[in-house]
Design a protein around this motif. Sequence first.
Motif, PDB file in Angstrom:
ATOM      1  N   MET A  54      31.307  31.404  36.118  1.00  0.00           N
ATOM      2  CA  MET A  54      31.620  30.737  37.202  1.00  0.00           C
ATOM      3  C   MET A  54      30.244  29.864  37.595  1.00  0.00           C
ATOM      4  N   ASN A  55      31.030  29.094  39.063  1.00  0.00           N
ATOM      5  CA  ASN A  55      30.309  28.238  39.265  1.00  0.00           C
ATOM      6  C   ASN A  55      30.089  27.923  40.745  1.00  0.00           C
ATOM      7  N   ALA A  56      30.979  28.647  41.186  1.00  0.00           N
ATOM      8  CA  ALA A  56      30.713  29.782  42.532  1.00  0.00           C
ATOM      9  C   ALA A  56      30.598  30.467  42.753  1.00  0.00           C
ATOM     10  N   SER A  57      28.698  30.997  43.478  1.00  0.00           N
ATOM     11  CA  SER A  57      28.561  32.340  43.670  1.00  0.00           C
ATOM     12  C   SER A  57      29.930  33.391  44.283  1.00  0.00           C
ATOM     13  N   GLY A  58      30.263  32.605  45.030  1.00  0.00           N
ATOM     14  CA  GLY A  58      31.380  33.331  45.786  1.00  0.00           C
ATOM     15  C   GLY A  58      32.377  34.219  45.242  1.00  0.00           C
ATOM     16  N   CYS A  59      32.722  33.072  44.189  1.00  0.00           N
ATOM     17  CA  CYS A  59      33.778  33.841  43.312  1.00  0.00           C
ATOM     18  C   CYS A  59      33.059  34.994  41.970  1.00  0.00           C
ATOM     19  N   GLY A  60      31.640  34.212  41.798  1.00  0.00           N
ATOM     20  CA  GLY A  60      31.603  34.732  40.045  1.00  0.00           C
ATOM     21  C   GLY A  60      30.548  36.478  41.103  1.00  0.00           C
ATOM     22  N   VAL A  61      31.132  36.262  42.013  1.00  0.00           N
ATOM     23  CA  VAL A  61      30.624  38.177  42.749  1.00  0.00           C
ATOM     24  C   VAL A  61      31.592  38.841  42.730  1.00  0.00           C
ATOM     25  N   THR A  62      33.069  37.946  43.317  1.00  0.00           N
ATOM     26  CA  THR A  62      33.689  39.428  43.456  1.00  0.00           C
ATOM     27  C   THR A  62      34.310  39.669  42.088  1.00  0.00           C
ATOM     28  N   VAL A  63      34.473  38.525  40.977  1.00  0.00           N
ATOM     29  CA  VAL A  63      34.773  38.749  39.364  1.00  0.00           C
ATOM     30  C   VAL A  63      33.514  39.467  38.499  1.00  0.00           C
ATOM     31  N   LYS A  64      32.949  39.997  39.490  1.00  0.00           N
ATOM     32  CA  LYS A  64      31.334  41.057  38.968  1.00  0.00           C
ATOM     33  C   LYS A  64      32.363  42.145  39.057  1.00  0.00           C
ATOM     34  N   GLU A  65      33.011  42.232  40.562  1.00  0.00           N
ATOM     35  CA  GLU A  65      33.352  44.050  40.991  1.00  0.00           C
ATOM     36  C   GLU A  65      35.102  44.137  40.431  1.00  0.00           C
ATOM     37  N   TYR A  66      35.594  43.408  39.694  1.00  0.00           N
ATOM     38  CA  TYR A  66      37.066  43.416  39.551  1.00  0.00           C
ATOM     39  C   TYR A  66      37.034  44.616  39.257  1.00  0.00           C
ATOM     40  N   GLY A  67      35.642  45.244  38.731  1.00  0.00           N
ATOM     41  CA  GLY A  67      35.672  46.994  37.338  1.00  0.00           C
ATOM     42  C   GLY A  67      35.941  47.907  38.524  1.00  0.00           C
ATOM     43  N   HIS A  68      34.810  47.582  39.558  1.00  0.00           N
ATOM     44  CA  HIS A  68      34.982  48.384  40.570  1.00  0.00           C
ATOM     45  C   HIS A  68      36.260  48.859  41.425  1.00  0.00           C
ATOM     46  N   LEU A  69      36.650  47.265  41.371  1.00  0.00           N
ATOM     47  CA  LEU A  69      37.616  46.930  42.492  1.00  0.00           C
ATOM     48  C   LEU A  69      38.793  47.808  42.268  1.00  0.00           C
ATOM     49  N   LEU A  70      39.426  47.409  40.872  1.00  0.00           N
ATOM     50  CA  LEU A  70      39.997  47.582  40.087  1.00  0.00           C
ATOM     51  C   LEU A  70      39.920  49.512  39.652  1.00  0.00           C
ATOM     52  N   ARG A  71      39.350  50.173  39.653  1.00  0.00           N
ATOM     53  CA  ARG A  71      38.806  51.870  38.976  1.00  0.00           C
ATOM     54  C   ARG A  71      40.034  52.171  38.242  1.00  0.00           C
ATOM     55  N   HIS A  72      40.660  52.138  39.696  1.00  0.00           N
ATOM     56  CA  HIS A  72      41.563  53.746  39.997  1.00  0.00           C
ATOM     57  C   HIS A  72      43.079  53.266  39.423  1.00  0.00           C
ATOM     58  N   ASP A  73      43.050  51.834  38.949  1.00  0.00           N
ATOM     59  CA  ASP A  73      44.272  50.979  38.068  1.00  0.00           C
ATOM     60  C   ASP A  73      44.363  51.712  37.027  1.00  0.00           C
ATOM     61  N   PRO A  74      45.211  52.484  36.314  1.00  0.00           N
ATOM     62  CA  PRO A  74      45.390  53.173  35.465  1.00  0.00           C
ATOM     63  C   PRO A  74      45.410  52.031  34.481  1.00  0.00           C
ATOM     64  N   GLU A  75      46.354  51.146  34.296  1.00  0.00           N
ATOM     65  CA  GLU A  75      46.801  49.823  33.566  1.00  0.00           C
ATOM     66  C   GLU A  75      45.813  48.699  33.814  1.00  0.00           C
ATOM     67  N   TYR A  76      44.404  48.991  34.358  1.00  0.00           N
ATOM     68  CA  TYR A  76      43.587  47.434  34.193  1.00  0.00           C
ATOM     69  C   TYR A  76      42.339  48.200  34.807  1.00  0.00           C
ATOM     70  N   ALA A  77      42.380  49.541  34.943  1.00  0.00           N
ATOM     71  CA  ALA A  77      40.871  49.214  34.518  1.00  0.00           C
ATOM     72  C   ALA A  77      39.902  48.940  33.835  1.00  0.00           C
ATOM     73  N   ALA A  78      39.847  49.204  32.691  1.00  0.00           N
ATOM     74  CA  ALA A  78      39.213  49.589  31.404  1.00  0.00           C
ATOM     75  C   ALA A  78      39.381  47.575  30.826  1.00  0.00           C
ATOM     76  N   ARG A  79      40.456  47.174  31.472  1.00  0.00           N
ATOM     77  CA  ARG A  79      40.463  45.106  30.728  1.00  0.00           C
ATOM     78  C   ARG A  79      39.430  44.303  32.040  1.00  0.00           C
ATOM     79  N   ALA A  80      39.401  45.244  33.453  1.00  0.00           N
ATOM     80  CA  ALA A  80      38.743  44.707  34.561  1.00  0.00           C
ATOM     81  C   ALA A  80      37.130  44.810  34.476  1.00  0.00           C
ATOM     82  N   ALA A  81      36.880  45.977  33.602  1.00  0.00           N
ATOM     83  CA  ALA A  81      35.304  46.281  33.705  1.00  0.00           C
ATOM     84  C   ALA A  81      34.814  45.495  32.477  1.00  0.00           C
ATOM     85  N   LYS A  82      35.548  45.384  31.094  1.00  0.00           N
ATOM     86  CA  LYS A  82      35.657  44.589  30.518  1.00  0.00           C
ATOM     87  C   LYS A  82      35.197  43.021  30.945  1.00  0.00           C
TER      88      LYS A  82
END
Length: 412
Positions: A245-273
Amino acid sequence: MQTHLSAEFAGTPEGEEAEAILRKCVHCGFCLATCPTYQLMGDELDSPRGRIYLMKQMLEGQEPSDKTQLHLDRCLTCRNCETTCPSGVEYGKLLDIGRRVVEEKVGRKPVDKALRWALAQGLPSPLFAPAMKVGQAVRGLLPPRLREKVPPRQDAGAWPTAAHARKVLLLAGCVQPSMAPGINGATARVLDAAGIQTLVAPRAGCCGAVKFHLNDQAGGKDEMRANIDAWWPHLESGEVECIVMNASGCGVTVKEYGHLLRHDPEYAARAAKVSAATRDISELLPELAALLKGKVRAGGRPYAWHPPCTLQHGQKLRGGVEAGLRALGFELRLAASEAHLCCGSAGTYSVLQPETAHQLRDRKLAHLAQSFEDQPPQAILSANIGCITHLQNGTDIPVRHWIEVLDEALAP
Protein backbone atom coordinates in the motif's frame (compact mmCIF):
# COMPACT_ATOMS: atom_id res chain seq x y z
CA MET A 1 -16.69 2.44 32.77
CA GLN A 2 -19.89 0.65 33.79
CA THR A 3 -22.37 -0.13 31.02
CA HIS A 4 -26.01 -1.20 30.86
CA LEU A 5 -26.82 -1.73 27.19
CA SER A 6 -30.42 -1.55 26.09
CA ALA A 7 -32.21 -4.69 24.94
CA GLU A 8 -31.71 -3.52 21.34
CA PHE A 9 -27.94 -3.99 21.59
CA ALA A 10 -27.36 -6.35 24.52
CA GLY A 11 -26.12 -9.74 23.36
CA THR A 12 -25.61 -8.70 19.74
CA PRO A 13 -22.14 -8.95 18.14
CA GLU A 14 -22.07 -5.18 17.63
CA GLY A 15 -23.29 -4.50 21.17
CA GLU A 16 -20.76 -6.87 22.71
CA GLU A 17 -17.91 -5.23 20.79
CA ALA A 18 -19.05 -1.75 21.79
CA GLU A 19 -19.49 -2.76 25.43
CA ALA A 20 -15.98 -4.26 25.61
CA ILE A 21 -14.52 -1.03 24.22
CA LEU A 22 -16.58 1.20 26.52
CA ARG A 23 -15.54 -0.73 29.62
CA LYS A 24 -11.88 -0.03 28.92
CA CYS A 25 -12.39 3.74 29.21
CA VAL A 26 -11.41 5.07 32.66
CA HIS A 27 -12.39 8.74 32.06
CA CYS A 28 -8.76 9.85 32.43
CA GLY A 29 -9.01 12.57 29.78
CA PHE A 30 -5.53 12.02 28.32
CA CYS A 31 -7.20 11.94 24.90
CA LEU A 32 -8.31 15.57 25.20
CA ALA A 33 -4.72 16.79 24.95
CA THR A 34 -4.19 15.12 21.56
CA CYS A 35 -7.62 15.53 19.95
CA PRO A 36 -7.49 18.07 17.10
CA THR A 37 -11.14 19.08 17.32
CA TYR A 38 -10.99 19.59 21.07
CA GLN A 39 -7.86 21.71 20.60
CA LEU A 40 -9.79 23.94 18.19
CA MET A 41 -13.24 24.00 19.78
CA GLY A 42 -12.63 23.41 23.48
CA ASP A 43 -15.93 21.53 23.76
CA GLU A 44 -15.88 18.30 25.76
CA LEU A 45 -18.40 16.80 23.34
CA ASP A 46 -15.90 17.39 20.52
CA SER A 47 -13.34 15.21 22.29
CA PRO A 48 -13.03 11.41 22.31
CA ARG A 49 -14.17 11.21 25.93
CA GLY A 50 -17.23 13.33 25.21
CA ARG A 51 -18.12 11.36 22.11
CA ILE A 52 -17.71 8.12 24.04
CA TYR A 53 -20.28 9.38 26.56
CA LEU A 54 -22.68 10.25 23.73
CA MET A 55 -22.31 6.77 22.20
CA LYS A 56 -22.66 5.10 25.59
CA GLN A 57 -25.93 6.95 26.24
CA MET A 58 -27.23 5.97 22.83
CA LEU A 59 -26.31 2.30 23.28
CA GLU A 60 -27.97 2.31 26.69
CA GLY A 61 -31.28 3.44 25.19
CA GLN A 62 -31.23 7.22 25.08
CA GLU A 63 -32.47 8.52 21.77
CA PRO A 64 -29.74 10.32 19.77
CA SER A 65 -30.36 13.74 18.29
CA ASP A 66 -29.02 15.99 15.56
CA LYS A 67 -26.56 17.25 18.16
CA THR A 68 -25.28 13.72 18.77
CA GLN A 69 -24.74 13.30 15.06
CA LEU A 70 -23.02 16.68 14.76
CA HIS A 71 -20.40 15.83 17.38
CA LEU A 72 -19.73 12.40 15.89
CA ASP A 73 -19.49 13.92 12.39
CA ARG A 74 -16.92 16.45 13.62
CA CYS A 75 -14.53 13.66 14.58
CA LEU A 76 -11.68 13.27 12.08
CA THR A 77 -11.20 9.58 12.96
CA CYS A 78 -7.48 10.40 13.19
CA ARG A 79 -7.13 7.91 16.07
CA ASN A 80 -4.55 10.05 17.83
CA CYS A 81 -6.57 9.31 20.95
CA GLU A 82 -5.80 5.61 20.53
CA THR A 83 -2.08 6.33 20.51
CA THR A 84 -2.50 8.45 23.66
CA CYS A 85 -4.92 6.21 25.57
CA PRO A 86 -3.23 4.28 28.43
CA SER A 87 -6.16 1.84 28.61
CA GLY A 88 -6.15 0.69 24.98
CA VAL A 89 -9.61 2.00 24.09
CA GLU A 90 -10.27 1.15 20.41
CA TYR A 91 -12.10 4.38 19.76
CA GLY A 92 -12.15 4.06 15.96
CA LYS A 93 -14.07 0.79 16.09
CA LEU A 94 -16.54 2.24 18.59
CA LEU A 95 -17.05 5.29 16.38
CA ASP A 96 -17.90 3.10 13.37
CA ILE A 97 -20.62 1.47 15.45
CA GLY A 98 -21.88 4.75 16.89
CA ARG A 99 -22.05 6.54 13.55
CA ARG A 100 -23.99 3.69 11.96
CA VAL A 101 -26.53 3.65 14.80
CA VAL A 102 -27.04 7.42 14.87
CA GLU A 103 -27.40 7.50 11.07
CA GLU A 104 -30.12 4.87 11.29
CA LYS A 105 -31.98 6.60 14.13
CA VAL A 106 -31.58 10.28 13.20
CA GLY A 107 -31.24 10.24 9.41
CA ARG A 108 -29.88 13.27 7.54
CA LYS A 109 -31.12 16.44 5.92
CA PRO A 110 -31.59 16.04 2.15
CA VAL A 111 -28.63 18.23 1.11
CA ASP A 112 -26.22 16.50 3.49
CA LYS A 113 -27.53 13.09 2.47
CA ALA A 114 -27.11 13.91 -1.23
CA LEU A 115 -23.53 15.11 -0.75
CA ARG A 116 -22.56 12.01 1.18
CA TRP A 117 -24.20 9.79 -1.42
CA ALA A 118 -22.30 11.58 -4.20
CA LEU A 119 -18.99 11.10 -2.40
CA ALA A 120 -19.64 7.45 -1.55
CA GLN A 121 -20.74 6.57 -5.09
CA GLY A 122 -18.55 8.97 -7.06
CA LEU A 123 -15.06 8.60 -5.62
CA PRO A 124 -14.80 4.79 -6.08
CA SER A 125 -16.62 4.89 -9.43
CA PRO A 126 -14.96 4.11 -12.79
CA LEU A 127 -16.43 7.46 -13.88
CA PHE A 128 -14.16 9.31 -11.45
CA ALA A 129 -11.15 9.18 -13.81
CA PRO A 130 -12.89 10.76 -16.84
CA ALA A 131 -14.58 13.28 -14.55
CA MET A 132 -11.20 14.27 -13.13
CA LYS A 133 -9.78 14.72 -16.64
CA VAL A 134 -12.63 17.08 -17.49
CA GLY A 135 -12.08 18.96 -14.25
CA GLN A 136 -8.37 19.31 -14.94
CA ALA A 137 -9.06 20.60 -18.45
CA VAL A 138 -11.23 23.44 -17.08
CA ARG A 139 -9.49 23.78 -13.72
CA GLY A 140 -8.85 27.50 -14.09
CA LEU A 141 -12.58 28.15 -14.49
CA LEU A 142 -13.67 26.22 -11.41
CA PRO A 143 -14.74 27.96 -8.18
CA PRO A 144 -11.98 27.92 -5.52
CA ARG A 145 -13.56 25.26 -3.26
CA LEU A 146 -13.92 22.87 -6.18
CA ARG A 147 -10.59 23.77 -7.78
CA GLU A 148 -8.68 22.75 -4.66
CA LYS A 149 -10.02 19.21 -5.09
CA VAL A 150 -8.76 19.04 -8.70
CA PRO A 151 -4.95 18.93 -8.83
CA PRO A 152 -3.15 19.83 -12.07
CA ARG A 153 -2.60 16.94 -14.46
CA GLN A 154 0.49 14.87 -13.71
CA ASP A 155 2.62 12.44 -15.68
CA ALA A 156 2.77 8.90 -14.32
CA GLY A 157 6.12 8.13 -15.94
CA ALA A 158 7.09 4.80 -17.43
CA TRP A 159 6.03 1.58 -15.72
CA PRO A 160 8.97 -0.86 -15.46
CA THR A 161 8.75 -3.87 -17.74
CA ALA A 162 11.44 -6.13 -16.28
CA ALA A 163 10.37 -9.44 -14.77
CA HIS A 164 11.78 -10.39 -11.36
CA ALA A 165 11.54 -13.53 -9.24
CA ARG A 166 10.34 -11.44 -6.31
CA LYS A 167 6.84 -10.01 -6.81
CA VAL A 168 4.38 -7.92 -4.82
CA LEU A 169 0.82 -6.77 -5.41
CA LEU A 170 0.02 -3.07 -5.39
CA LEU A 171 -3.43 -1.58 -4.81
CA ALA A 172 -3.73 1.14 -7.45
CA GLY A 173 -6.52 2.84 -5.49
CA CYS A 174 -9.67 4.62 -6.63
CA VAL A 175 -8.70 8.32 -6.76
CA GLN A 176 -4.90 8.18 -6.71
CA PRO A 177 -4.38 7.03 -10.32
CA SER A 178 -6.31 10.08 -11.53
CA MET A 179 -5.18 12.68 -9.01
CA ALA A 180 -1.53 11.70 -8.58
CA PRO A 181 -0.59 8.90 -11.01
CA GLY A 182 3.12 9.48 -10.40
CA ILE A 183 2.88 7.84 -6.97
CA ASN A 184 2.09 4.37 -8.32
CA GLY A 185 4.64 4.68 -11.10
CA ALA A 186 7.33 5.79 -8.65
CA THR A 187 6.51 2.89 -6.35
CA ALA A 188 6.90 0.38 -9.17
CA ARG A 189 10.20 1.93 -10.32
CA VAL A 190 11.72 1.98 -6.83
CA LEU A 191 10.75 -1.64 -6.27
CA ASP A 192 12.09 -2.54 -9.72
CA ALA A 193 15.45 -0.95 -8.87
CA ALA A 194 15.55 -3.23 -5.82
CA GLY A 195 14.78 -6.32 -7.91
CA ILE A 196 11.08 -6.58 -7.04
CA GLN A 197 8.31 -6.68 -9.65
CA THR A 198 5.03 -4.85 -9.00
CA LEU A 199 1.77 -6.45 -10.09
CA VAL A 200 -1.67 -4.82 -10.11
CA ALA A 201 -4.77 -7.03 -10.01
CA PRO A 202 -7.14 -5.50 -12.61
CA ARG A 203 -10.30 -6.34 -10.67
CA ALA A 204 -9.11 -4.73 -7.42
CA GLY A 205 -10.70 -1.34 -6.83
CA CYS A 206 -11.45 0.95 -3.91
CA CYS A 207 -10.28 -0.39 -0.54
CA GLY A 208 -13.80 0.18 0.82
CA ALA A 209 -12.91 2.99 3.23
CA VAL A 210 -14.86 5.74 1.46
CA LYS A 211 -18.23 4.00 1.59
CA PHE A 212 -17.63 2.37 4.96
CA HIS A 213 -16.80 5.63 6.72
CA LEU A 214 -19.74 7.40 5.06
CA ASN A 215 -21.99 4.81 6.71
CA ASP A 216 -22.57 2.69 3.63
CA GLN A 217 -20.92 -0.10 5.55
CA ALA A 218 -22.53 -2.84 3.46
CA GLY A 219 -21.26 -1.22 0.26
CA GLY A 220 -17.80 -0.81 1.73
CA LYS A 221 -17.67 -4.48 2.71
CA ASP A 222 -18.73 -5.48 -0.80
CA GLU A 223 -15.69 -3.60 -2.14
CA MET A 224 -13.50 -5.35 0.40
CA ARG A 225 -14.79 -8.74 -0.73
CA ALA A 226 -14.15 -7.83 -4.38
CA ASN A 227 -10.53 -6.99 -3.56
CA ILE A 228 -10.06 -10.22 -1.67
CA ASP A 229 -11.38 -12.13 -4.70
CA ALA A 230 -8.99 -10.23 -6.98
CA TRP A 231 -5.92 -10.78 -4.80
CA TRP A 232 -6.55 -14.28 -3.53
CA PRO A 233 -5.20 -16.28 -6.52
CA HIS A 234 -1.89 -14.37 -6.31
CA LEU A 235 -1.62 -14.93 -2.55
CA GLU A 236 -2.81 -18.53 -2.51
CA SER A 237 -0.33 -19.55 -5.22
CA GLY A 238 2.57 -17.90 -3.41
CA GLU A 239 3.28 -15.76 -6.47
CA VAL A 240 3.57 -12.57 -4.40
CA GLU A 241 5.31 -11.83 -1.13
CA CYS A 242 2.82 -9.27 0.12
CA ILE A 243 0.25 -6.63 -0.82
CA VAL A 244 1.87 -3.19 -0.87
CA MET A 245 0.00 0.00 0.00
CA ASN A 246 1.37 3.42 -0.89
CA ALA A 247 -1.68 5.29 0.43
CA SER A 248 -1.70 4.93 4.20
CA GLY A 249 -5.47 5.52 4.33
CA CYS A 250 -6.03 2.45 2.17
CA GLY A 251 -3.40 0.51 4.10
CA VAL A 252 -5.05 0.93 7.48
CA THR A 253 -8.38 -0.21 6.03
CA VAL A 254 -7.01 -3.31 4.28
CA LYS A 255 -5.15 -4.25 7.45
CA GLU A 256 -8.55 -4.27 9.17
CA TYR A 257 -10.32 -6.51 6.64
CA GLY A 258 -9.87 -9.44 8.99
CA HIS A 259 -11.71 -7.63 11.76
CA LEU A 260 -14.40 -6.07 9.58
CA LEU A 261 -15.29 -9.38 7.88
CA ARG A 262 -14.73 -11.66 10.88
CA HIS A 263 -18.41 -12.65 11.00
CA ASP A 264 -18.59 -13.46 7.27
CA PRO A 265 -18.35 -17.27 7.02
CA GLU A 266 -17.26 -17.17 3.38
CA TYR A 267 -14.64 -14.43 3.65
CA ALA A 268 -13.43 -14.34 7.28
CA ALA A 269 -10.42 -16.63 6.86
CA ARG A 270 -9.28 -15.08 3.58
CA ALA A 271 -9.82 -11.56 4.92
CA ALA A 272 -7.57 -12.32 7.88
CA LYS A 273 -4.83 -13.61 5.56
CA VAL A 274 -5.13 -10.58 3.28
CA SER A 275 -4.76 -8.27 6.28
CA ALA A 276 -1.75 -10.22 7.51
CA ALA A 277 -0.13 -9.99 4.06
CA THR A 278 -0.60 -6.21 3.74
CA ARG A 279 2.37 -3.87 4.13
CA ASP A 280 2.69 -0.13 3.87
CA ILE A 281 5.51 0.65 1.44
CA SER A 282 7.44 2.20 4.35
CA GLU A 283 7.59 -1.23 6.00
CA LEU A 284 9.73 -2.37 3.06
CA LEU A 285 11.99 0.67 3.37
CA PRO A 286 14.68 -0.88 5.64
CA GLU A 287 15.25 -3.63 3.05
CA LEU A 288 14.93 -1.21 0.14
CA ALA A 289 17.49 1.13 1.73
CA ALA A 290 19.99 -1.73 1.91
CA LEU A 291 19.31 -2.88 -1.65
CA LEU A 292 19.45 0.65 -3.09
CA LYS A 293 22.58 1.77 -1.25
CA GLY A 294 24.86 3.40 -3.80
CA LYS A 295 22.05 3.85 -6.33
CA VAL A 296 20.53 6.93 -4.74
CA ARG A 297 21.78 10.49 -5.18
CA ALA A 298 20.22 12.54 -2.40
CA GLY A 299 21.08 16.15 -1.87
CA GLY A 300 19.93 19.72 -1.70
CA ARG A 301 17.84 21.37 0.99
CA PRO A 302 16.06 19.36 3.68
CA TYR A 303 12.51 18.08 3.27
CA ALA A 304 9.59 18.56 5.64
CA TRP A 305 7.90 15.33 6.72
CA HIS A 306 4.21 15.09 7.61
CA PRO A 307 3.29 11.59 8.84
CA PRO A 308 -0.40 10.90 8.07
CA CYS A 309 -2.63 9.90 10.96
CA THR A 310 -3.48 6.68 9.13
CA LEU A 311 0.23 5.81 9.20
CA GLN A 312 1.29 6.90 12.68
CA HIS A 313 -1.94 6.27 14.60
CA GLY A 314 -3.98 3.87 12.45
CA GLN A 315 -1.12 1.54 11.48
CA LYS A 316 1.13 2.45 14.44
CA LEU A 317 4.06 3.01 12.07
CA ARG A 318 6.21 5.86 13.35
CA GLY A 319 9.76 6.81 12.48
CA GLY A 320 10.22 4.34 9.63
CA VAL A 321 10.13 6.78 6.73
CA GLU A 322 12.48 9.20 8.47
CA ALA A 323 14.98 6.46 9.36
CA GLY A 324 14.88 4.84 5.92
CA LEU A 325 15.31 8.03 3.94
CA ARG A 326 18.01 9.33 6.26
CA ALA A 327 19.91 6.08 5.71
CA LEU A 328 19.86 6.92 2.00
CA GLY A 329 21.17 10.45 2.53
CA PHE A 330 17.97 12.54 2.73
CA GLU A 331 17.38 15.07 5.48
CA LEU A 332 13.83 15.17 6.86
CA ARG A 333 12.41 17.46 9.51
CA LEU A 334 9.15 17.02 11.38
CA ALA A 335 6.92 19.91 12.36
CA ALA A 336 8.38 21.98 15.19
CA SER A 337 5.41 20.94 17.33
CA GLU A 338 2.18 18.96 16.97
CA ALA A 339 3.69 16.51 14.47
CA HIS A 340 1.22 13.99 15.89
CA LEU A 341 -1.86 16.06 15.01
CA CYS A 342 -4.06 15.69 11.93
CA CYS A 343 -3.69 18.00 8.94
CA GLY A 344 -7.48 18.09 8.48
CA SER A 345 -7.77 15.98 5.33
CA ALA A 346 -9.19 12.82 6.91
CA GLY A 347 -10.72 11.21 3.83
CA THR A 348 -13.89 13.08 2.89
CA TYR A 349 -13.73 15.26 6.02
CA SER A 350 -12.23 18.22 4.16
CA VAL A 351 -15.31 18.22 1.91
CA LEU A 352 -17.88 17.70 4.66
CA GLN A 353 -16.26 19.89 7.34
CA PRO A 354 -14.22 22.40 5.29
CA GLU A 355 -13.91 25.12 7.93
CA THR A 356 -12.37 22.83 10.53
CA ALA A 357 -10.27 21.08 7.88
CA HIS A 358 -8.81 24.39 6.67
CA GLN A 359 -8.03 25.52 10.23
CA LEU A 360 -6.12 22.31 10.88
CA ARG A 361 -4.32 22.51 7.54
CA ASP A 362 -3.13 26.05 8.17
CA ARG A 363 -2.08 25.11 11.69
CA LYS A 364 -0.08 22.15 10.37
CA LEU A 365 1.64 24.24 7.68
CA ALA A 366 2.54 26.91 10.23
CA HIS A 367 4.20 24.35 12.48
CA LEU A 368 6.10 22.87 9.53
CA ALA A 369 7.29 26.35 8.59
CA GLN A 370 8.72 26.83 12.08
CA SER A 371 11.13 23.98 11.40
CA PHE A 372 12.49 25.87 8.36
CA GLU A 373 13.10 29.40 9.54
CA ASP A 374 16.37 29.56 7.56
CA GLN A 375 14.90 28.66 4.15
CA PRO A 376 11.89 26.69 2.88
CA PRO A 377 12.11 22.91 2.43
CA GLN A 378 12.57 21.39 -1.01
CA ALA A 379 9.14 19.88 -0.55
CA ILE A 380 6.72 18.66 2.08
CA LEU A 381 6.60 14.87 2.02
CA SER A 382 3.75 12.67 3.17
CA ALA A 383 2.38 9.18 2.56
CA ASN A 384 -1.30 9.57 1.72
CA ILE A 385 -3.01 11.11 -1.29
CA GLY A 386 -5.58 12.90 0.86
CA CYS A 387 -2.98 14.66 3.02
CA ILE A 388 -0.90 15.55 -0.03
CA THR A 389 -3.80 17.15 -1.91
CA HIS A 390 -5.15 18.94 1.16
CA LEU A 391 -1.82 20.42 2.25
CA GLN A 392 -0.93 21.49 -1.30
CA ASN A 393 -3.98 23.73 -1.37
CA GLY A 394 -2.53 25.78 1.47
CA THR A 395 1.03 26.32 0.27
CA ASP A 396 3.18 27.05 -2.78
CA ILE A 397 5.79 24.56 -1.56
CA PRO A 398 5.46 21.27 -3.47
CA VAL A 399 3.75 18.54 -1.45
CA ARG A 400 4.67 15.04 -2.59
CA HIS A 401 4.73 11.40 -1.64
CA TRP A 402 8.12 10.40 -0.26
CA ILE A 403 8.36 7.52 -2.78
CA GLU A 404 8.32 10.05 -5.63
CA VAL A 405 11.39 11.82 -4.22
CA LEU A 406 13.20 8.52 -3.76
CA ASP A 407 12.33 7.53 -7.33
CA GLU A 408 13.76 10.76 -8.73
CA ALA A 409 16.97 10.32 -6.72
CA LEU A 410 17.72 6.91 -8.23
CA ALA A 411 20.87 7.13 -10.33
CA PRO A 412 20.12 6.54 -14.03
